[in-house]
Motif scaffolding. Sequence first.
Motif, PDB file in Angstrom:
ATOM      1  N   LYS A   1       1.074  -1.832   3.773  1.00  0.00           N
ATOM      2  CA  LYS A   1       2.231  -1.092   4.271  1.00  0.00           C
ATOM      3  C   LYS A   1       1.987   0.403   4.089  1.00  0.00           C
ATOM      4  O   LYS A   1       1.289   0.806   3.148  1.00  0.00           O
ATOM      5  CB  LYS A   1       3.479  -1.495   3.476  1.00  0.00           C
ATOM      6  CG  LYS A   1       4.042  -2.834   3.884  1.00  0.00           C
ATOM      7  CD  LYS A   1       5.372  -3.084   3.208  1.00  0.00           C
ATOM      8  CE  LYS A   1       5.174  -3.519   1.778  1.00  0.00           C
ATOM      9  NZ  LYS A   1       6.422  -3.939   1.115  1.00  0.00           N
ATOM     10  N   PHE A   2       2.606   1.196   4.929  1.00  0.00           N
ATOM     11  CA  PHE A   2       2.447   2.645   4.789  1.00  0.00           C
ATOM     12  C   PHE A   2       2.954   3.110   3.426  1.00  0.00           C
ATOM     13  O   PHE A   2       2.329   3.943   2.767  1.00  0.00           O
ATOM     14  CB  PHE A   2       3.191   3.382   5.909  1.00  0.00           C
ATOM     15  CG  PHE A   2       3.203   4.872   5.692  1.00  0.00           C
ATOM     16  CD1 PHE A   2       2.054   5.618   5.880  1.00  0.00           C
ATOM     17  CD2 PHE A   2       4.357   5.513   5.268  1.00  0.00           C
ATOM     18  CE1 PHE A   2       2.053   6.982   5.648  1.00  0.00           C
ATOM     19  CE2 PHE A   2       4.365   6.877   5.035  1.00  0.00           C
ATOM     20  CZ  PHE A   2       3.211   7.622   5.237  1.00  0.00           C
ATOM     21  N   SER A   3       4.092   2.528   2.997  1.00  0.00           N
ATOM     22  CA  SER A   3       4.670   2.954   1.714  1.00  0.00           C
ATOM     23  C   SER A   3       3.691   2.691   0.568  1.00  0.00           C
ATOM     24  O   SER A   3       3.549   3.508  -0.335  1.00  0.00           O
ATOM     25  CB  SER A   3       5.992   2.238   1.471  1.00  0.00           C
ATOM     26  OG  SER A   3       5.812   0.849   1.531  1.00  0.00           O
ATOM     27  N   THR A   4       2.988   1.564   0.631  1.00  0.00           N
ATOM     28  CA  THR A   4       2.011   1.244  -0.412  1.00  0.00           C
ATOM     29  C   THR A   4       0.898   2.287  -0.439  1.00  0.00           C
ATOM     30  O   THR A   4       0.492   2.764  -1.497  1.00  0.00           O
ATOM     31  CB  THR A   4       1.404  -0.158  -0.143  1.00  0.00           C
ATOM     32  OG1 THR A   4       2.473  -1.091  -0.031  1.00  0.00           O
ATOM     33  CG2 THR A   4       0.471  -0.589  -1.250  1.00  0.00           C
ATOM     34  N   TRP A   5       0.452   2.639   0.753  1.00  0.00           N
ATOM     35  CA  TRP A   5      -0.611   3.648   0.872  1.00  0.00           C
ATOM     36  C   TRP A   5      -0.125   4.999   0.335  1.00  0.00           C
ATOM     37  O   TRP A   5      -0.827   5.663  -0.432  1.00  0.00           O
ATOM     38  CB  TRP A   5      -1.005   3.759   2.353  1.00  0.00           C
ATOM     39  CG  TRP A   5      -2.092   4.733   2.654  1.00  0.00           C
ATOM     40  CD1 TRP A   5      -3.436   4.550   2.486  1.00  0.00           C
ATOM     41  CD2 TRP A   5      -1.930   6.050   3.206  1.00  0.00           C
ATOM     42  NE1 TRP A   5      -4.106   5.674   2.897  1.00  0.00           N
ATOM     43  CE2 TRP A   5      -3.223   6.606   3.350  1.00  0.00           C
ATOM     44  CE3 TRP A   5      -0.822   6.810   3.601  1.00  0.00           C
ATOM     45  CZ2 TRP A   5      -3.436   7.876   3.860  1.00  0.00           C
ATOM     46  CZ3 TRP A   5      -1.032   8.075   4.113  1.00  0.00           C
ATOM     47  CH2 TRP A   5      -2.321   8.602   4.240  1.00  0.00           C
ATOM     48  N   LEU A   6       1.089   5.361   0.723  1.00  0.00           N
ATOM     49  CA  LEU A   6       1.653   6.638   0.283  1.00  0.00           C
ATOM     50  C   LEU A   6       1.818   6.668  -1.245  1.00  0.00           C
ATOM     51  O   LEU A   6       1.481   7.656  -1.903  1.00  0.00           O
ATOM     52  CB  LEU A   6       3.004   6.870   0.972  1.00  0.00           C
ATOM     53  CG  LEU A   6       3.750   8.146   0.626  1.00  0.00           C
ATOM     54  CD1 LEU A   6       2.980   9.374   1.099  1.00  0.00           C
ATOM     55  CD2 LEU A   6       5.150   8.155   1.272  1.00  0.00           C
ATOM     56  N   PHE A   7       2.315   5.559  -1.799  1.00  0.00           N
ATOM     57  CA  PHE A   7       2.517   5.518  -3.249  1.00  0.00           C
ATOM     58  C   PHE A   7       1.187   5.525  -4.013  1.00  0.00           C
ATOM     59  O   PHE A   7       1.121   6.000  -5.143  1.00  0.00           O
ATOM     60  CB  PHE A   7       3.350   4.291  -3.647  1.00  0.00           C
ATOM     61  CG  PHE A   7       4.785   4.356  -3.151  1.00  0.00           C
ATOM     62  CD1 PHE A   7       5.397   5.578  -2.885  1.00  0.00           C
ATOM     63  CD2 PHE A   7       5.528   3.205  -2.960  1.00  0.00           C
ATOM     64  CE1 PHE A   7       6.706   5.645  -2.431  1.00  0.00           C
ATOM     65  CE2 PHE A   7       6.848   3.258  -2.501  1.00  0.00           C
ATOM     66  CZ  PHE A   7       7.436   4.485  -2.225  1.00  0.00           C
ATOM     67  N   SER A   8       0.135   4.980  -3.388  1.00  0.00           N
ATOM     68  CA  SER A   8      -1.180   5.056  -4.043  1.00  0.00           C
ATOM     69  C   SER A   8      -1.617   6.511  -4.163  1.00  0.00           C
ATOM     70  O   SER A   8      -2.152   6.927  -5.192  1.00  0.00           O
ATOM     71  CB  SER A   8      -2.248   4.319  -3.237  1.00  0.00           C
ATOM     72  OG  SER A   8      -1.831   3.044  -2.939  1.00  0.00           O
ATOM     73  N   ILE A   9      -1.380   7.265  -3.103  1.00  0.00           N
ATOM     74  CA  ILE A   9      -1.718   8.700  -3.144  1.00  0.00           C
ATOM     75  C   ILE A   9      -0.907   9.363  -4.253  1.00  0.00           C
ATOM     76  O   ILE A   9      -1.431  10.139  -5.048  1.00  0.00           O
ATOM     77  CB  ILE A   9      -1.428   9.362  -1.779  1.00  0.00           C
ATOM     78  CG1 ILE A   9      -2.391   8.818  -0.723  1.00  0.00           C
ATOM     79  CG2 ILE A   9      -1.527  10.884  -1.871  1.00  0.00           C
ATOM     80  CD1 ILE A   9      -2.154   9.347   0.675  1.00  0.00           C
ATOM     81  N   MET A  10       0.362   9.021  -4.300  1.00  0.00           N
ATOM     82  CA  MET A  10       1.276   9.583  -5.302  1.00  0.00           C
ATOM     83  C   MET A  10       0.772   9.294  -6.729  1.00  0.00           C
ATOM     84  O   MET A  10       0.678  10.205  -7.563  1.00  0.00           O
ATOM     85  CB  MET A  10       2.660   8.972  -5.080  1.00  0.00           C
ATOM     86  CG  MET A  10       3.643   9.124  -6.209  1.00  0.00           C
ATOM     87  SD  MET A  10       5.141   8.165  -5.859  1.00  0.00           S
ATOM     88  CE  MET A  10       4.693   6.556  -6.512  1.00  0.00           C
ATOM     89  N   VAL A  11       0.437   8.021  -6.981  1.00  0.00           N
ATOM     90  CA  VAL A  11      -0.007   7.623  -8.326  1.00  0.00           C
ATOM     91  C   VAL A  11      -1.291   8.355  -8.705  1.00  0.00           C
ATOM     92  O   VAL A  11      -1.422   8.902  -9.799  1.00  0.00           O
ATOM     93  CB  VAL A  11      -0.211   6.083  -8.375  1.00  0.00           C
ATOM     94  CG1 VAL A  11      -1.016   5.671  -9.589  1.00  0.00           C
ATOM     95  CG2 VAL A  11       1.134   5.387  -8.374  1.00  0.00           C
ATOM     96  N   ASN A  12      -2.235   8.404  -7.764  1.00  0.00           N
ATOM     97  CA  ASN A  12      -3.511   9.068  -8.061  1.00  0.00           C
ATOM     98  C   ASN A  12      -3.340  10.562  -8.231  1.00  0.00           C
ATOM     99  O   ASN A  12      -3.979  11.163  -9.094  1.00  0.00           O
ATOM    100  CB  ASN A  12      -4.531   8.775  -6.959  1.00  0.00           C
ATOM    101  CG  ASN A  12      -5.044   7.357  -7.066  1.00  0.00           C
ATOM    102  OD1 ASN A  12      -5.323   6.878  -8.160  1.00  0.00           O
ATOM    103  ND2 ASN A  12      -5.125   6.665  -5.946  1.00  0.00           N
ATOM    104  N   TYR A  13      -2.484  11.130  -7.406  1.00  0.00           N
ATOM    105  CA  TYR A  13      -2.264  12.572  -7.535  1.00  0.00           C
ATOM    106  C   TYR A  13      -1.681  12.898  -8.914  1.00  0.00           C
ATOM    107  O   TYR A  13      -2.125  13.822  -9.573  1.00  0.00           O
ATOM    108  CB  TYR A  13      -1.328  13.088  -6.432  1.00  0.00           C
ATOM    109  CG  TYR A  13      -1.190  14.594  -6.492  1.00  0.00           C
ATOM    110  CD1 TYR A  13      -2.106  15.404  -5.836  1.00  0.00           C
ATOM    111  CD2 TYR A  13      -0.175  15.198  -7.229  1.00  0.00           C
ATOM    112  CE1 TYR A  13      -2.017  16.785  -5.917  1.00  0.00           C
ATOM    113  CE2 TYR A  13      -0.073  16.572  -7.318  1.00  0.00           C
ATOM    114  CZ  TYR A  13      -0.992  17.359  -6.653  1.00  0.00           C
ATOM    115  OH  TYR A  13      -0.905  18.727  -6.746  1.00  0.00           O
TER     116      TYR A  13
END
Lengths: 190, 229
Positions: free
Chosen positions: A69-81
Motif C-alpha cells: 500500500k502507498f501508506s505502508t511505503w510512506l510510513f517506511s520512509i517516515m520510520v527510516n527518516y
Amino acid sequence: MSDKSDLEVIDRVLAGDIEAFSAIIEKYQDRIFRYAYSRVYNYDEALDIAQEVFLMAMEALRSFRREAKFSTWLFSIMVNYCKNYRKKRDRFPLVALTRSEGGEEYEIPIPDDRQTPEDDVITGDTLRIVREELYALPDDYKEILVLRDIEGLAYGDIARILGIHLSNVKVRIHRGRELLKKRLAERGLL
Amino acid sequence: MTREHITFGLLSDLHDEVLNAARKKSLVEHLNGCPACGREFEQLGRMVKMVSCLRLIGIRSRDEFARATLSRAILCDRKRKRQLYYKRVIPSAVAAMVIFLVGIDQFKNGPTGERRSGARIAAGAGSGEVSREIGSAYDMRKTMSILRKNRARVTVVTDGYIEAEAPSRFIDDIQRECDGSFPTGVHGFATAVGYTEGGIQDGLILSSGIMNQRPADQSGTVRFRVLLR
Ligand SMILES: [Zn+2]
C-alpha cells in the motif's frame, strides 16, 4: 481516501501535476507528525521532520513499486527518516537540549465530546501521563505501539514498515504493552 | 476452562484478534471463569483505549503546514527537473566538444589507431603507392622537423610511430636523416582490407623482412611509417 485514490493521486503527480500531492499531504500529515513527535518530543522539530518525509516521498515517488500500500511505503520512509534523524541528532547534542524544552509546550487538544458518560473519562491529565509513559518506553516498543495502538495499523503492515518478521511484531507489542501497563499502574492509572 | 492463567502475550493477541477461532474460544472460556485474568484483560483494553486517544495529537495549523509543504515540494520538483535537464544536456555538450577536439586533432594529425591506418595504407598501396617503414633514432619533435623539411605530410601520430606521405624522391633523404647512426633497413608492411559499409574491417598486418628500398615511381607519393625508438 482509500489506497486506490492514493494511487490515482500518485499517477497525477508523476504526470506532472505536483499540486495533486497536497491530497497526500493533507491525508497523512497528522499521522506522520504524530510519529515524528513521539520520536523527538518537540513540536517544531516534529513539523520539520514531517515536511522532510513528504519531500523525500515525493522525490522517491517513481521508485514506489505499488507492491505494498502507498501508506505502508510512506510510513517506511517516515520510520527510516526518523531513525537517521535520531542518529544524526545524537551526534549533535546541542539540538537535543532544545528538545526537552519544547516537549512541554505542546498541549494535547481534548475535545469535550470525548467525555461521554459511558466512557471512562479521559482527562487531559490522564492523556499527559499516558503520553509521558509511552514516550519514555524504549524506542522499539514505543514505535510499535504508536503504529499499532495510535495509528491502528495491521500487524502485517507494521512488519513491512519496520522490516521485521511478523512474529517479532507480536513479541514487541506484547512486551511494549506489558511494560507500559506496569508503568501506568505505578502512576495510578490502571 | 484451562487451569493455567493466560499469559500477557496471549491476552494481547486476544485483544487484537490475531488468534484462530479454537484458541480464542478456549481463552474466552478461561476469562469467563477466572476473575484475575478477566481483570488483566479489562485493564489491557482500557490501556489500549487510553493510548489510542493520543490520536488527538496533531498539527495545529494543518492548512498552513500543507501549503508550506506543497510549496517546498514544487520548488524541489523544479530543482530536480533543472538538474535532470543539465544531466542530459551537459554530457551531450561535452561529447560535442570531444568530437570537435578530436576533429581538430585528426585534421592536424590524421586519425589514430592501427585499424584505420591500416585501411588507409591499404587504399594507398592499392593505388600503386609504395609503403615503407622507417626507423628514427630521434624523438618525436626532431623526427617531425625532418619530415616537414622533406615535404612529408603527416597523417597519423601515435606514441610509437608517425605515419606520413611524401614525394618518393624525398624518401631516401628522410630515411637517412631519421636513421642518424641507426643501422637498419626499411621494413615494409602489408595491410589487409579496409572499410566496408558496416565500418572498419581488418587492420594492419605488419610484415617482417626487408622491402624494396627504391621507390618504384620517382614522381609518385610514398606512404610510410616512421618508428620512434
Ligand atoms: Zn486465569
